[in-house]
Scaffold this motif. Structure first.
Motif, PDB file in Angstrom:
ATOM      1  N   LEU A 158      18.273   5.944   3.802  1.00  0.00           N
ATOM      2  CA  LEU A 158      18.155   4.621   3.174  1.00  0.00           C
ATOM      3  C   LEU A 158      16.962   3.853   3.737  1.00  0.00           C
ATOM      4  O   LEU A 158      16.160   3.288   2.991  1.00  0.00           O
ATOM      5  N   VAL A 159      16.857   3.815   5.064  1.00  0.00           N
ATOM      6  CA  VAL A 159      15.777   3.063   5.694  1.00  0.00           C
ATOM      7  C   VAL A 159      14.425   3.699   5.371  1.00  0.00           C
ATOM      8  O   VAL A 159      13.441   2.993   5.069  1.00  0.00           O
ATOM      9  N   ALA A 160      14.351   5.026   5.401  1.00  0.00           N
ATOM     10  CA  ALA A 160      13.085   5.711   5.131  1.00  0.00           C
ATOM     11  C   ALA A 160      12.647   5.538   3.685  1.00  0.00           C
ATOM     12  O   ALA A 160      11.476   5.259   3.402  1.00  0.00           O
ATOM     13  N   CYS A 161      13.578   5.694   2.745  1.00  0.00           N
ATOM     14  CA  CYS A 161      13.216   5.546   1.329  1.00  0.00           C
ATOM     15  C   CYS A 161      12.880   4.102   0.991  1.00  0.00           C
ATOM     16  O   CYS A 161      11.980   3.836   0.181  1.00  0.00           O
ATOM     17  N   ASP A 162      13.574   3.162   1.595  1.00  0.00           N
ATOM     18  CA  ASP A 162      13.267   1.753   1.389  1.00  0.00           C
ATOM     19  C   ASP A 162      11.812   1.472   1.767  1.00  0.00           C
ATOM     20  O   ASP A 162      11.092   0.777   1.037  1.00  0.00           O
TER      21      ASP A 162
ATOM     22  N   LYS B 168       0.838  -1.186   0.000  1.00  0.00           N
ATOM     23  CA  LYS B 168       0.000   0.000   0.000  1.00  0.00           C
ATOM     24  C   LYS B 168       0.878   1.243   0.000  1.00  0.00           C
ATOM     25  O   LYS B 168       1.939   1.258   0.615  1.00  0.00           O
ATOM     26  N   PRO B 169       0.430   2.309  -0.684  1.00  0.00           N
ATOM     27  CA  PRO B 169       1.221   3.543  -0.692  1.00  0.00           C
ATOM     28  C   PRO B 169       1.427   4.067   0.731  1.00  0.00           C
ATOM     29  O   PRO B 169       0.564   3.948   1.597  1.00  0.00           O
ATOM     30  N   VAL B 170       2.587   4.626   0.968  1.00  0.00           N
ATOM     31  CA  VAL B 170       2.934   5.193   2.266  1.00  0.00           C
ATOM     32  C   VAL B 170       3.033   6.703   2.101  1.00  0.00           C
ATOM     33  O   VAL B 170       3.664   7.193   1.156  1.00  0.00           O
ATOM     34  N   SER B 171       2.414   7.455   3.006  1.00  0.00           N
ATOM     35  CA  SER B 171       2.416   8.911   2.862  1.00  0.00           C
ATOM     36  C   SER B 171       3.733   9.522   3.317  1.00  0.00           C
ATOM     37  O   SER B 171       4.219  10.485   2.722  1.00  0.00           O
ATOM     38  N   ALA B 172       4.327   8.984   4.354  1.00  0.00           N
ATOM     39  CA  ALA B 172       5.605   9.484   4.851  1.00  0.00           C
ATOM     40  C   ALA B 172       6.169   8.468   5.833  1.00  0.00           C
ATOM     41  O   ALA B 172       5.426   7.726   6.476  1.00  0.00           O
ATOM     42  N   VAL B 173       7.497   8.446   5.941  1.00  0.00           N
ATOM     43  CA  VAL B 173       8.180   7.551   6.871  1.00  0.00           C
ATOM     44  C   VAL B 173       9.229   8.369   7.617  1.00  0.00           C
ATOM     45  O   VAL B 173      10.035   9.064   6.988  1.00  0.00           O
ATOM     46  N   THR B 174       9.229   8.285   8.942  1.00  0.00           N
ATOM     47  CA  THR B 174      10.234   8.957   9.757  1.00  0.00           C
ATOM     48  C   THR B 174      11.111   7.908  10.428  1.00  0.00           C
ATOM     49  O   THR B 174      10.612   6.938  11.001  1.00  0.00           O
ATOM     50  N   VAL B 175      12.418   8.124  10.338  1.00  0.00           N
ATOM     51  CA  VAL B 175      13.398   7.211  10.914  1.00  0.00           C
ATOM     52  C   VAL B 175      14.274   7.992  11.894  1.00  0.00           C
ATOM     53  O   VAL B 175      14.778   9.066  11.557  1.00  0.00           O
TER      54      VAL B 175
ATOM     55  N   ALA C 267       7.389  12.998  -3.529  1.00  0.00           N
ATOM     56  CA  ALA C 267       7.652  14.288  -4.161  1.00  0.00           C
ATOM     57  C   ALA C 267       7.921  14.050  -5.634  1.00  0.00           C
ATOM     58  O   ALA C 267       8.124  12.915  -6.077  1.00  0.00           O
ATOM     59  N   GLU C 268       7.914  15.129  -6.397  1.00  0.00           N
ATOM     60  CA  GLU C 268       8.347  15.068  -7.791  1.00  0.00           C
ATOM     61  C   GLU C 268       9.803  15.492  -7.824  1.00  0.00           C
ATOM     62  O   GLU C 268      10.126  16.649  -7.578  1.00  0.00           O
TER      63      GLU C 268
END
Length: 314
Positions: free
Chosen positions: A126-130, A13-20, A61-62
Motif C-alpha cells: 500500500l505504502v509503495a504503490c501510493d 514527477k514519475p517515480v522509477s521504483a519505491v522500496t518500503v 509495469a504493464e
C-alpha cells in the motif's frame, strides 16, 4: 467505504521504483474471545513490532506482476491471492486507476510463521504503490484499506506497540519505555491461522466450555503487561506474556513443546508461541543474551529487538 475517489491527478514527477521496509510482529498478549456469528473472534491483541523485516519494492509495469526472494518463498503465492497483490488492487480501485505494478517481495519474516509476514507485505505494498502512483492518500485512508485486507495489516502500517481490539484491527498505541530483546525460533513449514483458531475452539468445547462469543467475556488488555511495556521492564513483561492460541498450536505441532523447553533452559526470561505459530518467541535480558541463545538453539533462530517502526519508505 463509499464511492471511489476518482482519477488521481499526476502532478508529481514519475517515480522509477519505491522500496518500503515493513516489520514482523510478536503478540505479547493474545486473548481470544468466543467465535462471533461472522466466524471471527473478538481479540485483545497486544502487538509489538520487531526488527525483522521484509522489503516490498513497487516498480512500473504493464498489469500486475509479483516476484519474491528469500528463504521459504515457495510458500508465497505469486498471483492475485497474495495479500500484497490484493492491497495494490484495492488501492488502485479506490482511486480509479489501473493496478499496473511489479511488486517484488524480499522475505526475511517467516512465511506462515505467526509473525504477520503476509500482513506486513500488504502494508508495504500500500505504502509503495501510493508513492509510485503519486496518490498521496491520507493515512486514515490507508489504515481503512488495511483493515479491509486483514486483521493484522493496520498494525504492520503503524508499528511500535499497540492494543488491537475487535478482530485486532482497532488500534490504540501503547507506550514502550525501553528496548526489548528477542530470539525467534523458526519451525520448518507453517501453520494455517484458521486451522489454529478452529483447534482453539475445539479444545474449548472438549474441555466442557463454550467457543461462542455470547458465552465468553469480551477480551481486555492485561494491565500488568501494559505497565511492563511502559516501564521497559523485561522481567515483568516475561511474566505477563500470554497467548490463548498456544495450546492449539502446540497440539497441531507437538515439536513446539521441545522448542519452548530448549529456550527456557537456554536462559530466556520467557517463551511464547508467536500468534498462531509455529514461530516461538523468546524474551531475553539483553542483546548479548539473545545472541547467545540464538546460537545455542537446535533450530534456526534470529535475534531481533523491539519496538520497531511500521512501514517505512527507504
Amino acid at each position: 467505504m463509499g464511492p471511489a475517489a476518482g482519477p488521481v491527478p499526476r502532478s508529481r514527477k514519475p517515480v522509477s521504483a519505491v522500496t518500503v521496509r515493513v516489520p514482523a510482529k510478536v503478540n505479547v498478549q493474545l486473548t481470544v474471545g468466543g467465535r462471533r456469528p461472522d466466524g471471527f473472534h473478538d481479540l485483545a491483541n497486544v502487538f509489538l513490532a520487531v526488527g525483522l523485516y521484509d522489503h516490498v519494492t513497487a516498480a512500473p509495469a504493464e498489469g500486475l506482476r509479483l516476484t519474491a526472494e528469500g528463504r521459504d518463498v515457495a510458500g508465497v503465492p505469486l498471483d492475485g491471492t497474495n495479500l500484497a497483490a490484493r492491497a495494490a488492487v484495492a488501492l488502485a480501485k479506490r482511486y480509479g486507476i489501473e493496478p499496473d505494478v511489479h511488486l517484488h517481495i524480499a522475505k526475511a519474516i517467516p512465511v506462515a510463521g505467526g509473525m504477520a509476514g503476509g500482513s506486513a507485505d500488504a502494508a508495504g505494498a500500500l505504502v509503495a504503490c501510493d508513492a509510485l502512483w503519486g496518490i498521496g492518500a491520507p493515512r486514515e485512508e490507508l489504515l481503512a484499506l488495511c483493515a479491509e485486507l486483514g486483521s493484522d495489516v493496520p498494525f504492520s502500517l503503524v508499528g511500535g506497540a499497540a492494543l488491537g481490539l475487535g478482530r485486532g484491527e482497532r488500534l490504540t498505541p501503547l507506550e514502550v519505555g525501553g528496548e526489548f530483546h528477542w530470539v525467534f525460533a523458526l519451525a520448518e513449514g507453517g501453520l494455517s491461522t484458521p486451522e489454529v483458531y478452529r483447534e482453539c475452539d475445539r479444545l474449548r468445547r472438549a474441555g466442557g466450555g463454550s467457543d461462542l462469543a455470547a458465552d465468553l467475556p469480551v477480551p481486555v488488555a492485561d494491565p500488568a503487561l501494559v505497565a511492563a511495556l511502559a516501564a521497559g521492564d523485561a522481567v515483568a513483561l516475561g511474566a505477563a506474556l500470554s497467548n490463548d492460541l498456544q495450546a492449539a498450536a502446540v497440539g497441531l505441532r507437538p515439536g513446539l513443546a521441545a522448542t519452548l523447553a530448549a529456550g527456557r533452559a537456554g536462559g530466556a526470561l520467557a517463551g511464547i508461541v508467536s500468534g498462531s505459530g509455529p514461530t516461538v518467541a523468546f524474551l531475553c535480558a539483553s542483546a548479548s543474551a539473545a545472541s547467545a541463545l540464538a546460537a545455542a538453539l537446535p533450530t534456526r533462530a534470529h535475534p531481533a529487538s523491539s519496538p520497531a517502526p511500521g512501514a517505512t519508505p527507504l
